[in-house]
Design a protein around this motif. Structure first.
Motif, PDB file in Angstrom:
ATOM      1  N   SER A 150       0.733  -0.993  -0.007  1.00 22.25           N
ATOM      2  CA  SER A 150      -0.070  -0.218   0.073  1.00 22.25           C
ATOM      3  C   SER A 150       0.947   1.436  -0.038  1.00 22.25           C
ATOM      4  N   SER A 151       1.768   1.235   0.701  1.00 22.64           N
ATOM      5  CA  SER A 151       2.878   2.406   0.740  1.00 22.64           C
ATOM      6  C   SER A 151       3.665   2.347  -0.574  1.00 22.64           C
ATOM      7  N   PHE A 152       4.124   1.217  -1.225  1.00 27.15           N
ATOM      8  CA  PHE A 152       4.658   1.473  -2.278  1.00 27.15           C
ATOM      9  C   PHE A 152       3.729   2.083  -3.344  1.00 27.15           C
ATOM     10  N   VAL A 208       3.910   5.101  -5.947  1.00 23.16           N
ATOM     11  CA  VAL A 208       4.067   4.941  -7.594  1.00 23.16           C
ATOM     12  C   VAL A 208       2.947   5.480  -8.307  1.00 23.16           C
ATOM     13  N   GLU A 209       1.703   5.373  -7.709  1.00 22.99           N
ATOM     14  CA  GLU A 209       0.310   5.668  -8.485  1.00 22.99           C
ATOM     15  C   GLU A 209       0.438   7.147  -8.876  1.00 22.99           C
ATOM     16  N   PRO A 210       0.835   7.993  -8.098  1.00 21.62           N
ATOM     17  CA  PRO A 210       0.758   9.535  -8.335  1.00 21.62           C
ATOM     18  C   PRO A 210       1.734   9.567  -9.521  1.00 21.62           C
ATOM     19  N   LEU A 246      10.736  10.594 -13.614  1.00 22.46           N
ATOM     20  CA  LEU A 246      11.874   9.806 -13.108  1.00 22.46           C
ATOM     21  C   LEU A 246      12.515  10.189 -11.936  1.00 22.46           C
ATOM     22  N   GLU A 247      12.638  11.437 -11.448  1.00 20.43           N
ATOM     23  CA  GLU A 247      13.096  12.013 -10.504  1.00 20.43           C
ATOM     24  C   GLU A 247      12.124  11.409  -8.974  1.00 20.43           C
ATOM     25  N   ALA A 248      10.784  11.461  -9.164  1.00 20.47           N
ATOM     26  CA  ALA A 248      10.015  10.949  -8.319  1.00 20.47           C
ATOM     27  C   ALA A 248      10.232   9.503  -7.977  1.00 20.47           C
ATOM     28  N   ALA A 255      13.422   8.670  -6.392  1.00 20.56           N
ATOM     29  CA  ALA A 255      13.522   9.152  -4.757  1.00 20.56           C
ATOM     30  C   ALA A 255      12.606   8.081  -4.057  1.00 20.56           C
ATOM     31  N   ILE A 256      11.821   6.941  -4.559  1.00 21.97           N
ATOM     32  CA  ILE A 256      11.230   5.942  -3.620  1.00 21.97           C
ATOM     33  C   ILE A 256      12.291   4.955  -3.347  1.00 21.97           C
ATOM     34  N   ASP A 257      12.196   4.576  -1.975  1.00 21.04           N
ATOM     35  CA  ASP A 257      13.347   3.823  -1.501  1.00 21.04           C
ATOM     36  C   ASP A 257      12.682   2.260  -1.058  1.00 21.04           C
ATOM     37  N   GLU A 258      12.652   1.583  -2.342  1.00 22.15           N
ATOM     38  CA  GLU A 258      11.767   0.454  -2.216  1.00 22.15           C
ATOM     39  C   GLU A 258      12.607  -0.639  -1.272  1.00 22.15           C
ATOM     40  N   THR A 259      13.881  -0.536  -1.098  1.00 19.53           N
ATOM     41  CA  THR A 259      14.714  -1.351   0.004  1.00 19.53           C
ATOM     42  C   THR A 259      14.229  -0.997   1.332  1.00 19.53           C
ATOM     43  N   ALA A 260      13.991   0.168   1.835  1.00 17.57           N
ATOM     44  CA  ALA A 260      13.621   0.115   2.904  1.00 17.57           C
ATOM     45  C   ALA A 260      12.223  -0.420   3.288  1.00 17.57           C
TER      46      ALA A 260
END
Length: 249
Positions: free
Chosen positions: A77-79, A83-85, A141-143, A146-151
């Motif tokens: 849900s967080s991911f 991503v959706e926006p 691309l910048e957005a 910025a997503i830290d999927e590893t965390a």
């Protein structure tokens, strides 16, 4: 004449007495034996303990599975919330499990390759489409970067399959949008070019755009699989005026 004495009679042989009859206790029936019931009680006790342990383990495993599924839903849900926006700025959903990205860019490149542009002002329109697409790609691309999927997924006990779906989806999105940006820059150059140079730039732009679309589609497929694994997938409603998919060809 000597007188013979009387001969002694033969002594009677001693008779050996027979063995004394041994006492034979009456055997108790098996069910009347105390030892039998002690064994039965011991077995029943072990079975009860095993049942309690098995029940405890099953309950613990069920609880652990529930916790895992809850963590997966929260993570996905967080991911999705991040991503959706980003996706909505570059395209729109194509129900039930597809997504169309940079459609204006793809159409403009296709028209240029097919030699459809030719009227005055077409170059200006192509330049505007290319500029808009390049700007959208840069922002998206910048957005995404910025997503830290590893965390989001590290140290939470998720399956390798789920982790790879999350990582690969973001990675493919990033690579695809990077290529869309490159295709837009080539389209912008082609808009200002003439003759063979224009055709060559258009062809190169289309080749990169097609590679970008393949990457994006693969990333979106993994994105849907991750949602499905986490139980958060909800197919978007078809656009108004379009028939709902039936699943038949």
């Amino acid at each position: 004449m000597a007188i013979k004495g009387k001969s002694k009679g033969r002594s009677a042989k001693a008779v050996t007495p027979g063995p004394k009859p041994a006492y034979q206790p009456v055997k108790k029936p098996l069910l009347a034996k105390r030892e039998f019931w002690l064994v039965i009680l011991s077995i029943l006790g072990v079975m009860v303990i095993v049942g309690l342990v098995a029940g405890f383990i099953a309950e613990r495993n069920a609880s652990a599975q529930d916790d895992l599924e809850q963590r997966m839903r929260a993570t996905m849900s967080s991911f999705q919330g991040q991503v959706e926006p980003v996706l909505t700025t570059i395209g729109q959903a194509n129900p039930p499990v597809g997504y169309s990205a940079f459609t204006d860019l793809q159409t403009a490149i296709g028209d240029l390759v097919a030699e459809k542009p030719g009227a005055p002002g077409d170059s200006k329109a192509l330049t505007q489409t290319a500029t808009d697409a390049a700007t959208s790609a840069k922002t998206a691309l910048e957005a995404l970067q910025a997503i830290d999927e590893t965390a989001l997924i590290q140290g939470k006990g998720f399956s390798e399959e789920f982790v790879l779906y999350v990582i690969n989806s973001k990675g493919d999105f990033v690579h695809a949008i990077t290529l869309y940006g490159e295709a837009a820059k080539l389209l912008e150059l082609a808009a200002d070019a003439q003759g063979p140079e224009r055709a060559e730039l258009a062809a190169r732009s289309q080749a990169i755009e097609k590679a970008a679309t393949e990457l994006f589609d693969r990333g979106y497929a993994d994105y849907i699989e991750a949602q499905t694994k986490a139980g958060t997938f909800a197919p978007p409603a078809p656009a108004p005026g379009l028939p709902a998919p039936t699943g038949t060809s």
